[in-house]
Design an enzyme around this catalytic site. Structure first.
Site, PDB file in Angstrom:
ATOM      1  CB  SER A 206      -2.280   3.611   4.093  1.00  0.00           C
ATOM      2  OG  SER A 206      -2.103   3.016   2.915  1.00  0.00           O
TER       3      SER A 206
ATOM      4  CG  ASP B  33       4.919   0.154   3.350  1.00  0.00           C
ATOM      5  OD1 ASP B  33       4.561   0.528   2.053  1.00  0.00           O
ATOM      6  OD2 ASP B  33       4.113   0.039   4.245  1.00  0.00           O
TER       7      ASP B  33
ATOM      8  CG  HIS C 232       1.026  -0.456   3.244  1.00  0.00           C
ATOM      9  ND1 HIS C 232       1.524   0.461   3.515  1.00  0.00           N
ATOM     10  CD2 HIS C 232      -0.343  -0.154   3.207  1.00  0.00           C
ATOM     11  CE1 HIS C 232       0.757   1.523   3.527  1.00  0.00           C
ATOM     12  NE2 HIS C 232      -0.309   1.062   3.202  1.00  0.00           N
TER      13      HIS C 232
END
Length: 312
Positions: A150, A247, A277
């Protein structure tokens, strides 16, 4: 986004996930405290874990026997505003054991208290420490990969750009899980209506705004602050990028992957159907997560220990 779009294995966990009040100071403090309170979890057999008092703080995962002489620098996620290296203890330890590599997981200062370039400076300092300590760790400084998840993957992507421009030893690979690469996504108000699961565009705007110190999506950003803003991607190390097809970052990750390929960089893009995600972190025992982790570690292992690891 309807729950029916999520992979059936992941739906229950997704439905239970609370919304994170990251736009509030108290909300960020609560989430940060919960991460610390949760701690490292159960030890992973066959791996020694040590804290290193350097910079923002490092965690070193060493397989019993010392490893094969290669290493991974790992950067945790959290939208630039939350997170801690300890949250990835199990992931880093299992990676160290399965690939027989040393893993160094770095903390970094968080926004908005510490906007850019604080986090990148801390990550770069961790890279320098690993380079300088390679001999004592039994690691070949020319066989070190950089990875993250991320926002951590976004930092990792920016780090390899900065290291490329500095010169000297280069990462052998970049290993990026659902990387947060482009602040211009946060500026797209049309994406607010989609209400992506786990990490939506409202949270994305908070993260980027805190990190950049202003509204995301402006005409210019500082060098190395937003990976996708770099025009010239030539000469960067081979990349593996994963992202779920539902996502928020799917489009920007696809775009960056294609731009890497267009620049002559070997890049594998692993798009997982029905995956929100960060699913491999919060649902690691599902079949879809185990499959992704197996594919990702196989790729990284080949890059670290195979003949293709020489970058010249």
């Amino acid at each position: 986004m309807k729950l029916t779009m999520v992979d059936p294995e992941l739906r229950r966990a997704v439905a239970r996930t609370p919304r994170l009040p990251l736009n509030r100071t108290w909300g960020r403090r609560v989430v940060r405290a919960l991460v610390h309170r949760r701690g490292a979890g159960k030890p992973v057999e066959g791996v020694e874990v040590a804290k290193v008092d350097h910079g923002a703080g490092l965690r070193l995962y060493t397989p019993v026997g010392g490893g094969s002489g290669v290493a991974l620098l790992w950067v945790h996620g959290g939208g630039y505003v939350i997170g801690d290296a300890v949250q990835d203890d199990a992931f880093c330890a299992v990676t160290a054991r399965e690939l027989d590599v040393a893993v160094v997981s770095t903390n970094y200062r968080l926004a908005p208290e510490h906007p850019f370039p604080a986090a990148l400076d801390d990550t770069f300092a961790a890279w320098q420490w690993l380079q300088q300590s390679a001999g004592s760790l039994g690691v070949d400084r020319d066989r070190i990969a950089v990875g993250g998840a991320s926002a951590g993957a976004g930092l990792a992507a920016c780090l390899v750009q900065r290291v490329h421009d500095v010169g000297d030893a280069q990462p052998v690979a970049q290993w990026l899980f659902a990387p947060m690469l482009d602040d211009r996504t946060a500026a797209r108000r049309d994406l607010d209506r989609v209400r992506h699961r786990i990490w939506n565009n409202a949270a994305n705007r908070v993260g980027w705004g805190a990190y950049l110190g202003g509204e995301p999506g402006g005409p210019r950003t500082p060098d190395y602050s937003v990976a996708a803003r770099r025009a010239d991607l030539r000469g960067l190390p081979p990349a593996w990028i994963s992202v779920g097809d539902i996502d928020l970052f799917a489009d920007e990750d696809r775009d960056y992957s294609q731009r890497l390929r267009d620049a002559g960089v070997d890049c594998v893009l692993d798009v997982v159907p029905g995956a929100p995600h960060g699913f491999e972190a919060w649902a690691p025992d599902t079949g879809v997560a185990r499959g992704l982790l197996q594919r990702s570690r196989a790729w990284l292992g080949a890059r670290l220990t195979g003949p293709g690891s020489d970058q010249g």
